[in-house]
Design a protein around this motif. Structure first.
Motif, short mmCIF file in Angstrom:
data_model
loop_
_atom_site.label_atom_id
_atom_site.label_comp_id
_atom_site.label_asym_id
_atom_site.label_seq_id
_atom_site.Cartn_x
_atom_site.Cartn_y
_atom_site.Cartn_z
N PRO A 85 0.82 -1.21 0.00
CA PRO A 85 0.00 0.00 0.00
C PRO A 85 0.86 1.26 0.00
O PRO A 85 2.00 1.25 0.44
N LYS A 86 0.29 2.34 -0.51
CA LYS A 86 1.01 3.61 -0.48
C LYS A 86 0.90 4.23 0.91
O LYS A 86 0.01 3.91 1.68
N GLY A 87 1.86 5.11 1.22
CA GLY A 87 1.78 5.87 2.45
C GLY A 87 2.15 5.13 3.72
O GLY A 87 1.79 5.56 4.80
N VAL A 88 2.86 4.01 3.60
CA VAL A 88 3.29 3.29 4.80
C VAL A 88 4.10 4.23 5.68
O VAL A 88 3.89 4.32 6.88
N LEU A 89 5.01 4.94 5.08
CA LEU A 89 5.74 6.04 5.72
C LEU A 89 5.79 7.18 4.73
O LEU A 89 5.70 6.96 3.51
N LYS A 90 5.97 8.39 5.22
CA LYS A 90 6.02 9.56 4.35
C LYS A 90 7.17 10.47 4.76
O LYS A 90 7.70 10.36 5.85
N GLY A 91 7.49 11.37 3.86
CA GLY A 91 8.44 12.44 4.16
C GLY A 91 9.79 11.94 4.65
O GLY A 91 10.36 11.00 4.11
N GLU A 92 10.27 12.59 5.68
CA GLU A 92 11.60 12.29 6.22
C GLU A 92 11.71 10.86 6.75
O GLU A 92 12.75 10.23 6.64
N ASP A 93 10.63 10.33 7.31
CA ASP A 93 10.66 8.95 7.79
C ASP A 93 10.85 7.97 6.63
O ASP A 93 11.62 7.02 6.73
N ALA A 94 10.16 8.19 5.53
CA ALA A 94 10.33 7.34 4.34
C ALA A 94 11.76 7.47 3.82
O ALA A 94 12.37 6.47 3.42
N LYS A 95 12.31 8.67 3.85
CA LYS A 95 13.68 8.89 3.39
C LYS A 95 14.67 8.15 4.27
O LYS A 95 15.62 7.54 3.77
N LYS A 96 14.47 8.18 5.58
CA LYS A 96 15.38 7.47 6.50
C LYS A 96 15.40 5.98 6.21
O LYS A 96 16.46 5.36 6.15
N VAL A 97 14.23 5.39 6.02
CA VAL A 97 14.14 3.96 5.72
C VAL A 97 14.75 3.67 4.37
O VAL A 97 15.52 2.72 4.19
N ALA A 98 14.46 4.50 3.37
CA ALA A 98 15.00 4.31 2.03
C ALA A 98 16.52 4.39 2.03
O ALA A 98 17.20 3.56 1.40
N ASP A 99 17.06 5.38 2.74
CA ASP A 99 18.52 5.51 2.81
C ASP A 99 19.16 4.29 3.46
O ASP A 99 20.18 3.80 3.01
N TRP A 100 18.51 3.78 4.51
CA TRP A 100 19.02 2.58 5.20
C TRP A 100 18.92 1.36 4.29
O TRP A 100 19.88 0.59 4.17
N LEU A 101 17.79 1.19 3.63
CA LEU A 101 17.61 0.03 2.75
C LEU A 101 18.55 0.09 1.54
O LEU A 101 18.99 -0.95 1.05
#
Length: 105
Positions: A85-101
């Motif tokens: 689904p979309k919107g699991v995380l947004k904004g800076e939180d999504a960026k933090k997870v993306a950077d880690w992954l």
């Protein structure tokens, strides 16, 4: 009667399974938490993808960084893909997870 019971139990299980992805996160408004990307993943993503990035029912993520850039991963987190689904995380939180992954190669 058995078919109705089976259908009801299956429907409830499916509903709970789908709502588990992204459940219990406090970043739906795009606000930034004090958690790291790894902590946010554990809180919002591991129920589907597995705590070790590969033992969930959703796609394995243990080598996701070799397939997608951090920006592409962030787009997937925010906008969804396939059954995610979309919107699991947004904004800076999504960026933090993306950077880690993105470091997972």
């Amino acid at each position: 009667m058995r078919k109705k019971t089976f259908f009801a139990i299956t429907s409830i299980f499916l509903l709970l399974s789908l709502s588990a992805c992204g459940g219990n996160n406090n970043s739906s408004s795009g606000t930034t938490s004090d958690l790291t990307g790894e902590q946010l993943f554990a809180q919002s993503c591991s129920s589907c993808h597995g705590a070790d990035l590969k033992k969930g029912y959703a796609p394995d993520l243990d080598k996701i960084g070799s397939k997608y850039s951090a920006e592409e991963i962030q787009d997937i987190i925010e906008n969804g893909i396939g059954n995610m689904p979309k919107g699991v995380l947004k904004g800076e939180d999504a960026k933090k997870v993306a950077d880690w992954l993105a470091t997972k190669e």
